[in-house]
Design a protein around this motif. Structure first.
Motif, PDB file in Angstrom:
ATOM      1  N   GLY A 154      16.776  47.590  64.505  1.00 20.29           N
ATOM      2  CA  GLY A 154      17.774  47.288  63.020  1.00 20.29           C
ATOM      3  C   GLY A 154      18.009  45.092  63.218  1.00 20.29           C
ATOM      4  N   LEU A 155      17.109  44.981  64.096  1.00 19.53           N
ATOM      5  CA  LEU A 155      16.840  42.952  64.149  1.00 19.53           C
ATOM      6  C   LEU A 155      15.396  43.064  63.506  1.00 19.53           C
ATOM      7  CD1 LEU A 155      18.375  40.444  65.654  1.00 19.53           C
ATOM      8  CD2 LEU A 155      16.634  41.294  67.928  1.00 19.53           C
ATOM      9  N   VAL A 156      14.665  43.666  63.693  1.00 22.98           N
ATOM     10  CA  VAL A 156      13.032  43.332  63.735  1.00 22.98           C
ATOM     11  C   VAL A 156      12.271  43.655  61.983  1.00 22.98           C
ATOM     12  CG1 VAL A 156      11.098  43.991  63.830  1.00 22.98           C
ATOM     13  CG2 VAL A 156      12.386  43.289  65.902  1.00 22.98           C
ATOM     14  N   ILE A 157      13.285  45.018  61.763  1.00 21.05           N
ATOM     15  CA  ILE A 157      12.208  45.670  60.687  1.00 21.05           C
ATOM     16  C   ILE A 157      13.110  44.977  59.470  1.00 21.05           C
ATOM     17  CG2 ILE A 157      12.674  47.348  58.799  1.00 21.05           C
ATOM     18  CD1 ILE A 157      10.969  48.168  61.708  1.00 21.05           C
ATOM     19  N   PRO A 158      14.920  44.363  59.319  1.00 21.38           N
ATOM     20  CA  PRO A 158      15.070  43.510  58.014  1.00 21.38           C
ATOM     21  C   PRO A 158      14.872  42.354  58.495  1.00 21.38           C
ATOM     22  CG  PRO A 158      17.324  44.619  58.810  1.00 21.38           C
ATOM     23  CD  PRO A 158      15.801  44.958  60.199  1.00 21.38           C
ATOM     24  N   HIS A 159      14.345  41.473  59.229  1.00 18.19           N
ATOM     25  CA  HIS A 159      13.433  40.383  59.701  1.00 18.19           C
ATOM     26  C   HIS A 159      12.417  40.337  58.806  1.00 18.19           C
ATOM     27  CE1 HIS A 159      13.886  36.258  60.828  1.00 18.19           C
ATOM     28  NE2 HIS A 159      12.204  36.591  61.458  1.00 18.19           N
ATOM     29  N   PHE A 160      11.006  41.466  59.364  1.00 14.49           N
ATOM     30  CA  PHE A 160      10.308  42.130  58.709  1.00 14.49           C
ATOM     31  C   PHE A 160      10.058  42.283  57.260  1.00 14.49           C
ATOM     32  CE2 PHE A 160       6.985  45.262  57.371  1.00 14.49           C
ATOM     33  CZ  PHE A 160       6.087  44.691  57.865  1.00 14.49           C
ATOM     34  N   VAL A 161      11.093  42.644  56.821  1.00 11.08           N
ATOM     35  CA  VAL A 161      11.304  42.947  55.189  1.00 11.08           C
ATOM     36  C   VAL A 161      11.428  41.995  54.670  1.00 11.08           C
ATOM     37  CG1 VAL A 161      12.410  44.221  53.920  1.00 11.08           C
ATOM     38  CG2 VAL A 161      11.920  45.017  56.101  1.00 11.08           C
ATOM     39  N   ARG A 162      12.644  41.166  54.901  1.00  9.80           N
ATOM     40  CA  ARG A 162      12.289  39.930  54.175  1.00  9.80           C
ATOM     41  C   ARG A 162      11.747  38.755  54.121  1.00  9.80           C
ATOM     42  NH1 ARG A 162      16.958  39.179  56.878  1.00  9.80           N
ATOM     43  NH2 ARG A 162      18.861  40.244  55.621  1.00  9.80           N
ATOM     44  N   LEU A 163      10.958  38.744  55.232  1.00 13.18           N
ATOM     45  CA  LEU A 163       9.829  37.663  54.736  1.00 13.18           C
ATOM     46  C   LEU A 163       8.669  38.103  53.802  1.00 13.18           C
ATOM     47  CD1 LEU A 163       8.769  36.935  58.616  1.00 13.18           C
ATOM     48  CD2 LEU A 163      10.178  35.712  57.383  1.00 13.18           C
ATOM     49  N   ILE A 164       9.059  39.209  53.702  1.00 16.65           N
ATOM     50  CA  ILE A 164       7.906  39.617  52.988  1.00 16.65           C
ATOM     51  C   ILE A 164       8.550  39.369  50.910  1.00 16.65           C
ATOM     52  CG2 ILE A 164       6.290  41.418  52.509  1.00 16.65           C
ATOM     53  CD1 ILE A 164       6.141  42.349  54.318  1.00 16.65           C
ATOM     54  N   THR A 165       9.509  39.955  51.163  1.00 19.83           N
ATOM     55  CA  THR A 165      10.294  40.471  50.229  1.00 19.83           C
ATOM     56  C   THR A 165      11.657  38.605  49.351  1.00 19.83           C
ATOM     57  OG1 THR A 165      12.051  41.736  51.069  1.00 19.83           O
ATOM     58  CG2 THR A 165      10.403  43.059  50.438  1.00 19.83           C
ATOM     59  N   GLY A 166      11.098  38.702  50.614  1.00 22.47           N
ATOM     60  CA  GLY A 166      12.969  37.747  50.013  1.00 22.47           C
ATOM     61  C   GLY A 166      14.022  37.470  50.317  1.00 22.47           C
ATOM     62  N   PRO A 167      15.108  36.928  49.472  1.00 19.67           N
ATOM     63  CA  PRO A 167      16.436  37.379  49.700  1.00 19.67           C
ATOM     64  C   PRO A 167      17.097  38.462  49.563  1.00 19.67           C
ATOM     65  CG  PRO A 167      15.976  35.003  49.180  1.00 19.67           C
ATOM     66  CD  PRO A 167      14.786  36.112  49.499  1.00 19.67           C
ATOM     67  N   ASP A 168      16.406  38.597  48.211  1.00 19.46           N
ATOM     68  CA  ASP A 168      17.549  39.942  47.815  1.00 19.46           C
ATOM     69  C   ASP A 168      17.529  40.813  48.232  1.00 19.46           C
ATOM     70  OD1 ASP A 168      19.050  40.610  45.917  1.00 19.46           O
ATOM     71  OD2 ASP A 168      17.304  40.668  43.759  1.00 19.46           O
ATOM     72  N   HIS A 169      19.126  41.371  48.363  1.00 19.27           N
ATOM     73  CA  HIS A 169      19.548  42.799  49.158  1.00 19.27           C
ATOM     74  C   HIS A 169      19.195  43.796  48.338  1.00 19.27           C
ATOM     75  CE1 HIS A 169      21.193  39.299  52.026  1.00 19.27           C
ATOM     76  NE2 HIS A 169      21.200  40.065  52.501  1.00 19.27           N
ATOM     77  N   LYS A 170      19.163  43.516  47.244  1.00 21.45           N
ATOM     78  CA  LYS A 170      19.048  44.835  46.553  1.00 21.45           C
ATOM     79  C   LYS A 170      17.292  45.388  46.584  1.00 21.45           C
ATOM     80  CE  LYS A 170      16.858  44.236  41.690  1.00 21.45           C
ATOM     81  NZ  LYS A 170      17.539  43.556  40.693  1.00 21.45           N
ATOM     82  N   HIS A 171      16.547  44.435  47.284  1.00 25.20           N
ATOM     83  CA  HIS A 171      15.659  44.772  48.218  1.00 25.20           C
ATOM     84  C   HIS A 171      15.443  44.839  49.224  1.00 25.20           C
ATOM     85  CE1 HIS A 171      13.871  45.153  43.789  1.00 25.20           C
ATOM     86  NE2 HIS A 171      14.060  43.517  43.784  1.00 25.20           N
ATOM     87  N   VAL A 172      15.722  44.231  50.338  1.00 26.72           N
ATOM     88  CA  VAL A 172      16.391  44.341  51.540  1.00 26.72           C
ATOM     89  C   VAL A 172      17.133  44.930  52.173  1.00 26.72           C
ATOM     90  CG1 VAL A 172      16.873  42.910  53.087  1.00 26.72           C
ATOM     91  CG2 VAL A 172      15.891  41.892  51.697  1.00 26.72           C
TER      92      VAL A 172
END
Length: 344
Positions: free
Chosen positions: A272-290
């Protein structure tokens, strides 16, 4: 196609590939056609290739490997989307179910059920996940009470510090329970605490599914609120967000997912720490996709981690929590350094 579309394609392919590897790769190998025939026969009532399989193949594939892969998918997805939600709500990439104490509280609830052999009549087999969820939620409330008493504006750093303090205290209580246990109970609790999805069956999948569905629906319905919270609670209120109601629903959803995951798999860190951080780096901060991308990527990641845990020293198995820590800690350190260097 933009990066977000590519990320959905990658995540979907990653989950599918990880699930197939989890089914096919192990210390005992079967022909691809035999595995597919077992799955088709069990799910659709007819095979595909007409492969004459033995009952042993059916037992290993359907009763052992398939529920194990599904459980890894559900647990990884649950921890990842919960972590992404905590990070969005608290506006801090270091927030996750473990750093703010939710997982520790859930673990204490589950250990208490195991040690005292608690069984609530009207809950039956759901006693363990329900008590674990309550433990996580109560711990989270204590963290917020401590934070409110020491910082009127719910300072993010104070929340994380309070979570670390409460986690340390709960860790001491769990150590006390272990010290008071006999050797067999001690071994069972310690192995469970290190994180493990081996020797789990369909009953464990059935335990997590209802909490997974409710928790995911709650969190995915709050993506607009999470985006607004990035601007601060006051700004979110000006944008028409029900601040208190939104926070409660996010916390409840994340706690449901965390508690249910801890109940069926023990403590598994860094997902729960690494995966969201990795995804956010690629897709940006929009939680609709994060949120959905974290869910997919986290599920695939934990399936691969479980595959490594049972293949690296086969026929013995390592606790999956050990693998996620060995993989997740260095990756998260690199991501943090890169992010700090990017910001100058």
């Amino acid at each position: 196609m933009n990066k977000t579309v590519w990320m959905y394609i990658f995540s979907g392919g990653f989950v599918l590939s990880a699930a197939l590897l989890g089914l096919f790769v192990s210390s005992v190998s079967f022909p691809l056609t035999a595995v597919l025939d077992v799955l088709a026969e069990k799910m659709f009532g007819s095979d595909i290739f007409g492969h004459e399989g033995s009952s042993n193949i059916e037992v290993i594939i359907w009763e052992i490997r398939f529920p194990r892969v599904l459980l890894a998918l559900f647990v990884g997805a649950s921890l990842s989307i919960a972590g992404a939600s905590f990070q969005g709500l608290l506006r801090n990439p270091l927030a996750d179910p473990y750093t703010i104490g939710v997982s520790s509280g859930a673990a204490l609830g589950a250990v208490a059920v195991l040690y005292f052999q608690i069984s609530i009549a009207f809950l039956g087999s759901y006693t363990l996940p329900v008590v674990a969820i309550l433990g996580g939620f109560i711990t989270m409330m204590i963290v917020f009470i401590i934070t409110r008493l020491s910082s009127r504006d719910l300072n993010i750093e104070t929340i994380i510090l309070a979570g670390i303090i409460i986690s340390a205290f709960i860790g001491a209580v769990i150590s006390l329970i272990i010290a008071l246990s006999d050797r067999e109970d001690m071994r069972q609790i310690l192995y469970w605490l290190m994180g493990n999805i081996g020797m789990r069956g369909w009953s464990h999948v059935q335990l997590i599914v209802p909490f997974f569905i409710v928790g995911v629906i709650l969190l995915l319905s709050r993506t607009h609120d999470l985006n607004a919270f990035a601007l601060g609670e006051e700004s979110a209120g000006h944008l028409g967000v029900n601040v208190q109601g939104g926070k409660v629903l996010i916390l409840v959803g994340a706690s449901l997912l965390t508690g249910a995951s801890v109940a069926v798999s023990g403590s598994i860190g860094f997902v729960g720490l690494v995966i969201p951080h990795f995804v956010r780096l690629i897709t940006g901060p929009d939680h609709k996709h994060v949120l959905p991308l974290s869910m997919l990527t986290g599920g695939g990641f934990l399936v691969l981690a479980d595959l490594i845990s049972r293949a690296i020293i086969a026929p013995k198995e390592l606790p999956i929590g050990v693998i996620t820590a060995l993989i997740g800690a260095p990756i998260f350190a690199v991501l943090l350094v890169r992010e700090r260097m990017r910001k100058g």
